[in-house]
Design a protein around this motif. Sequence first.
Motif, PDB file in Angstrom:
ATOM      1  N   HIS A  63      45.582 -25.474  43.432  1.00  0.00           N
ATOM      2  CA  HIS A  63      45.570 -24.009  43.515  1.00  0.00           C
ATOM      3  C   HIS A  63      44.305 -23.497  44.206  1.00  0.00           C
ATOM      4  O   HIS A  63      44.368 -22.582  45.027  1.00  0.00           O
ATOM      5  CB  HIS A  63      45.676 -23.411  42.111  1.00  0.00           C
ATOM      6  N   THR A  64      43.157 -24.069  43.889  1.00  0.00           N
ATOM      7  CA  THR A  64      41.878 -23.580  44.433  1.00  0.00           C
ATOM      8  C   THR A  64      41.532 -24.176  45.792  1.00  0.00           C
ATOM      9  O   THR A  64      40.704 -23.629  46.512  1.00  0.00           O
ATOM     10  CB  THR A  64      40.713 -23.901  43.480  1.00  0.00           C
ATOM     11  N   GLY A  65      42.140 -25.315  46.120  1.00  0.00           N
ATOM     12  CA  GLY A  65      41.773 -25.994  47.361  1.00  0.00           C
ATOM     13  C   GLY A  65      40.554 -26.878  47.204  1.00  0.00           C
ATOM     14  O   GLY A  65      40.059 -27.449  48.174  1.00  0.00           O
ATOM     15  N   LEU A  66      40.060 -27.008  45.982  1.00  0.00           N
ATOM     16  CA  LEU A  66      38.918 -27.884  45.712  1.00  0.00           C
ATOM     17  C   LEU A  66      39.405 -29.307  45.489  1.00  0.00           C
ATOM     18  O   LEU A  66      40.537 -29.522  45.052  1.00  0.00           O
ATOM     19  CB  LEU A  66      38.149 -27.396  44.473  1.00  0.00           C
ATOM     20  N   GLU A  67      38.559 -30.270  45.774  1.00  0.00           N
ATOM     21  CA  GLU A  67      38.907 -31.673  45.560  1.00  0.00           C
ATOM     22  C   GLU A  67      39.073 -31.949  44.059  1.00  0.00           C
ATOM     23  O   GLU A  67      38.281 -31.450  43.252  1.00  0.00           O
ATOM     24  CB  GLU A  67      37.812 -32.586  46.121  1.00  0.00           C
ATOM     25  N   PRO A  68      40.078 -32.750  43.681  1.00  0.00           N
ATOM     26  CA  PRO A  68      40.299 -33.045  42.254  1.00  0.00           C
ATOM     27  C   PRO A  68      39.069 -33.600  41.543  1.00  0.00           C
ATOM     28  O   PRO A  68      38.790 -33.217  40.399  1.00  0.00           O
ATOM     29  CB  PRO A  68      41.439 -34.065  42.276  1.00  0.00           C
ATOM     30  N   LEU A  69      38.321 -34.464  42.201  1.00  0.00           N
ATOM     31  CA  LEU A  69      37.121 -35.029  41.586  1.00  0.00           C
ATOM     32  C   LEU A  69      36.078 -33.936  41.320  1.00  0.00           C
ATOM     33  O   LEU A  69      35.407 -33.937  40.285  1.00  0.00           O
ATOM     34  CB  LEU A  69      36.534 -36.121  42.486  1.00  0.00           C
ATOM     35  N   TYR A  70      35.962 -32.988  42.244  1.00  0.00           N
ATOM     36  CA  TYR A  70      35.023 -31.882  42.079  1.00  0.00           C
ATOM     37  C   TYR A  70      35.472 -30.965  40.938  1.00  0.00           C
ATOM     38  O   TYR A  70      34.656 -30.501  40.144  1.00  0.00           O
ATOM     39  CB  TYR A  70      34.887 -31.112  43.397  1.00  0.00           C
ATOM     40  N   VAL A  71      36.782 -30.708  40.841  1.00  0.00           N
ATOM     41  CA  VAL A  71      37.308 -29.890  39.742  1.00  0.00           C
ATOM     42  C   VAL A  71      37.010 -30.567  38.415  1.00  0.00           C
ATOM     43  O   VAL A  71      36.613 -29.912  37.445  1.00  0.00           O
ATOM     44  CB  VAL A  71      38.820 -29.622  39.920  1.00  0.00           C
ATOM     45  N   SER A  72      37.157 -31.880  38.355  1.00  0.00           N
ATOM     46  CA  SER A  72      36.868 -32.619  37.133  1.00  0.00           C
ATOM     47  C   SER A  72      35.397 -32.450  36.746  1.00  0.00           C
ATOM     48  O   SER A  72      35.073 -32.193  35.577  1.00  0.00           O
ATOM     49  CB  SER A  72      37.194 -34.101  37.328  1.00  0.00           C
ATOM     50  N   LYS A  73      34.507 -32.554  37.717  1.00  0.00           N
ATOM     51  CA  LYS A  73      33.074 -32.391  37.462  1.00  0.00           C
ATOM     52  C   LYS A  73      32.763 -30.968  37.002  1.00  0.00           C
ATOM     53  O   LYS A  73      32.027 -30.759  36.029  1.00  0.00           O
ATOM     54  CB  LYS A  73      32.291 -32.722  38.739  1.00  0.00           C
ATOM     55  N   LEU A  74      33.331 -29.971  37.694  1.00  0.00           N
ATOM     56  CA  LEU A  74      33.126 -28.578  37.304  1.00  0.00           C
ATOM     57  C   LEU A  74      33.654 -28.328  35.894  1.00  0.00           C
ATOM     58  O   LEU A  74      33.017 -27.644  35.091  1.00  0.00           O
ATOM     59  CB  LEU A  74      33.838 -27.639  38.288  1.00  0.00           C
ATOM     60  N   ALA A  75      34.835 -28.884  35.599  1.00  0.00           N
ATOM     61  CA  ALA A  75      35.454 -28.677  34.282  1.00  0.00           C
ATOM     62  C   ALA A  75      34.574 -29.251  33.172  1.00  0.00           C
ATOM     63  O   ALA A  75      34.406 -28.622  32.118  1.00  0.00           O
ATOM     64  CB  ALA A  75      36.849 -29.295  34.257  1.00  0.00           C
TER      65      ALA A  75
END
Length: 158
Positions: A63-75
Amino acid sequence: MSKDSENASPGFLVWRLSTKWRVAVDRAVTPLGLTHAQYALLASLYGMQRHGERPSQRRLADHTGLEPLYVSKLARTLETAGLIERTRDPRDPRAVQLALTEQGRERTRQAIKVVQGLLQQFLEPLGGLDSARTREFTRDLAILLDVPLDPSAAKEQS
């Protein structure tokens, strides 16, 4: 229009505009303890939850266009800050679902209000947030976002 922008390529202008927006949002949400990327994740999650969805990290990345690994880190960072909860998806033990905490909802509402004010200021030259010109601009941006870009195909064409 500035003299520098007058003869610039569309690619350069897109890059400059995205950089200008990212920096402006970063500065606007810093007093709330957020970065632009954290804001994008929280605001997207807020909207998805309002529509009854409890998205996985992967769904939020798409949805955001962010990389899954980056979303995991942000989360993980946002979970540590008490703004979101991460739980295993009962239907898929490999997937992690995300939800805002009450503190996360409140912080996100504050951030959305700040960014909406910034957006209104940004779109003023087009007539403001609700103008026909802004709606056309938004449609054009959506069209461009839907264009698949394949760097290897670009190399083959040149």
